[in-house]
Design a protein around this motif. Structure first.
Motif, PDB file in Angstrom:
ATOM      1  N   ARG A 307      -2.134  -5.156 -43.693  1.00 33.55           N
ATOM      2  CA  ARG A 307      -3.300  -4.332 -43.991  1.00 33.55           C
ATOM      3  C   ARG A 307      -3.876  -3.710 -42.719  1.00 33.55           C
ATOM      4  NH1 ARG A 307      -4.394  -3.940 -49.470  1.00 33.55           N
ATOM      5  NH2 ARG A 307      -5.047  -6.082 -49.761  1.00 33.55           N
ATOM      6  N   SER A 308      -3.957  -4.480 -41.660  1.00 31.17           N
ATOM      7  CA  SER A 308      -4.668  -3.969 -40.493  1.00 31.17           C
ATOM      8  C   SER A 308      -4.359  -4.825 -39.266  1.00 31.17           C
ATOM      9  CB  SER A 308      -6.171  -3.988 -40.783  1.00 31.17           C
ATOM     10  OG  SER A 308      -6.899  -3.405 -39.737  1.00 31.17           O
ATOM     11  N   ILE A 309      -4.602  -4.238 -38.096  1.00 34.78           N
ATOM     12  CA  ILE A 309      -4.349  -4.940 -36.832  1.00 34.78           C
ATOM     13  C   ILE A 309      -5.644  -4.916 -36.026  1.00 34.78           C
ATOM     14  CG2 ILE A 309      -2.978  -4.898 -34.711  1.00 34.78           C
ATOM     15  CD1 ILE A 309      -1.169  -2.882 -36.549  1.00 34.78           C
ATOM     16  N   SER A 310      -6.074  -6.075 -35.567  1.00 33.84           N
ATOM     17  CA  SER A 310      -7.297  -6.054 -34.761  1.00 33.84           C
ATOM     18  C   SER A 310      -7.034  -6.745 -33.433  1.00 33.84           C
ATOM     19  CB  SER A 310      -8.448  -6.724 -35.509  1.00 33.84           C
ATOM     20  OG  SER A 310      -8.132  -8.060 -35.763  1.00 33.84           O
ATOM     21  N   TRP A 311      -7.914  -6.542 -32.495  1.00 35.68           N
ATOM     22  CA  TRP A 311      -7.776  -7.234 -31.214  1.00 35.68           C
ATOM     23  C   TRP A 311      -9.148  -7.516 -30.640  1.00 35.68           C
ATOM     24  CZ3 TRP A 311      -7.845  -5.658 -25.720  1.00 35.68           C
ATOM     25  CH2 TRP A 311      -8.532  -4.456 -25.528  1.00 35.68           C
ATOM     26  N   LYS A 312      -9.202  -8.533 -29.821  1.00 36.63           N
ATOM     27  CA  LYS A 312     -10.468  -8.940 -29.218  1.00 36.63           C
ATOM     28  C   LYS A 312     -10.205  -9.301 -27.766  1.00 36.63           C
ATOM     29  CE  LYS A 312     -12.830 -12.784 -30.682  1.00 36.63           C
ATOM     30  NZ  LYS A 312     -13.658 -13.526 -31.621  1.00 36.63           N
TER      31      LYS A 312
END
Ligand code: ADP
Ligand code: ASP
Ligand code: MG
Length: 450
Positions: A307-312
């Motif tokens: 669905r989606s790719i996130s990063w922190k």
């Protein structure tokens, strides 16, 4: 009823507040409750005043406060009905000026910082309520602090949900029943004794969700500056696409691992009643946005299983190596007790036979943790790391995804790999400077562009 929460950019200036009034007017028949953030940048500006106080810099304090007041005055000047709000901001800022000036050269404590940081929401809500009244809407400014009762963990206070439910019903339902539109503040609360607190940065989304749950909203709308929850942060991936739908679980995972568009706790209060969250763009209100609800496992993005790719960014990895943990029990408990005692939150955990790696975001209490962990084994930390998280219900049912993910990520070095038990996310650690590139490569792999 519905809850409409407007983030900082959606109340940033007079034009944004006029748009807000238009959006709310269009929903008047649904009994909206309006929750607002501070004007974009104002919370940071207020926290900057704390730094000026600490540095003993009277000029920076005075200049910083004047600039904040001026900004609210300019916005008020362009909005019929908002002049009394400017007056309230000026009076409040004078009180702040005298209390902060008396502390010059000293460090403000956590309670004083929360009190200071919360003024942005108090001010913006005055402007918005004034502008809505000026536009002919029956706005009623409401102070959230006696409703949002929290513990006293300043900077990240936890609301007492039962109390919040009761108070929200007592204070806000009569206004809604009178066909008023309450306008209140996100982010802030107060202890049972009335000492101001905040729910943590980005906490206005959480406020909106808590109020939506308390009042039995039919939906909670989160109005922001992007078209919805997207396949990646559009600031990193130019071609990121908007998701029509996502599940609570997916939204929570994405938010926990860096998708700032929602506060990580937003879905939590809404799960039990199944109240949907809709993320919408306040500059393009005609777009459908993203609907986040329990049953949203349906739509795939194109034919992508994710669905989606996130990063922190800003992550530290703590590694503990202890040959004696092999075949021994009680080791992990001993380790986690150390983190618990110092109230350090662990995000990602990966464990091998004789070593454990875990990630933390807040370094402020890490030194004593490392000292105490050293009694259990060899400890070292890696700074300047980022967490990248690939999220999607499709991860559950698509074999071979891990190898596809790690092929796409090369040549970046992958350090800590973790797949949650729910198996809707695959999370790993890279060097911070590799983060944006890794996100772009994964996006290209799964969504076929950029
Ligand atoms: P608000 O002030 O309205 O609360 P935020 O700045 O907190 O807005 O959140 C919106 C921002 O979140 C967007 O501008 C975008 O850069 C960022 N963002 C990060 N990840 C995502 C994502 N997956 N989808 C949408 N936006 C994202
Ligand atoms: N104004 C607060 C912040 O900047 C809360 C929010 O915007 O949600 O963190
Ligand atoms: Mg936000």
């Amino acid at each position: 009823m519905i809850v409409c929460k407007f983030g900082g950019t959606s109340v940033a200036d007079a034009a944004a507040i006029r748009r807000l009034a238009g959006i709310v007017a269009g929903r008047a028949r649904e009994q909206p409750l309006v929750v607002v953030s501070a004007l974009a940048g104002v919370t940071d500006g207020l926290l900057g005043l704390a730094a000026a106080v600490h540095a003993g810099d009277a000029a920076a304090l005075g200049g910083g406060l004047d600039a904040l007041v001026r900004r609210h005055e300019i916005v008020a000047g362009e909005l019929p009905g908002a002049e009394p709000a400017a007056e309230a901001v000026r009076a409040d800022a004078e009180l702040l000026r005298s209390s902060l000036s008396s502390g010059l050269g000293r460090r403000l404590g956590p309670a004083a910082i929360d009190d200071l940081a919360g003024h942005g929401e108090l001010w913006s809500s005055r402007l918005v309520a004034g502008a809505m009244s000026g536009a002919g809407l029956p706005a009623a400014w409401a102070d959230i602090r006696p409703i949002m009762v929290t513990d006293d963990r300043f900077g990240r206070a936890t609301p007492y949900v039962q109390v919040v439910n009761n108070r929200a019903r007592e204070c806000l339902r009569p206004l809604l029943a009178d066909e008023m539109i309450p306008v209140t503040q996100g982010f802030i609360g107060a202890t049972p004794d009335g000492v101001p607190t905040t729910l943590g940065r980005g906490g206005s989304d959480f406020t909106a969700a808590l109020l939506g749950a308390a009042l039995g909203a039919t939906r909670v709308e989160i109005w922001t500056d992007v078209n919805g929850l997207m396949t990646a942060d559009p600031r990193i991936v130019r071609t990121a696409r908007t998701l029509a739908a996502a599940s609570y679980e997916e939204a929570a995972e994405l938010a926990t691992f860096g998708a700032k568009v929602l506060h990580p706790a937003t879905a939590m209060p809404l799960v039990r009643a199944g109240i949907p969250i809709v993320v919408l763009n306040s500059t393009r209100p005609e777009l459908p946005g993203t609907t986040i609800e329990p049953s949203a496992d349906l739509e795939r993005v194109g034919d992508s299983p994710i669905r989606s790719i996130s990063w922190k960014r800003g992550i530290t990895v703590v590694n503990v190596r202890a040959p004696r943990m092999l075949g021994a029990y009680g080791f992990l408990r001993a380790m986690f007790e150390v983190f618990e005692r110092h109230e350090v939150v662990v995000d990602v955990l990966a464990s091998g036979e004789i070593s454990v790696s875990l990630t933390v975001e807040d370094r402020s209490r890490l030194d004593p943790v490392v000292r105490e962990l050293s009694e259990l084994g060899e400890v070292w930390t890696d700074d300047a790391r980022a967490i990248v998280s690939v999220v999607g219900i499709g991860l559950r049912r698509t074999p071979g995804l891990a190898s596809r993910i790690f092929r796409a990520v090369q040549p970046a070095n992958v350090e800590v790999i973790s797949q949650g038990a729910s198996a809707i996310n695959m999370t790993f650690v890279v060097r911070e400077e590799d983060g944006p590139d890794v996100v772009r490569r994964l996006h290209a792999e799964f969504f076929g562009d950029d």
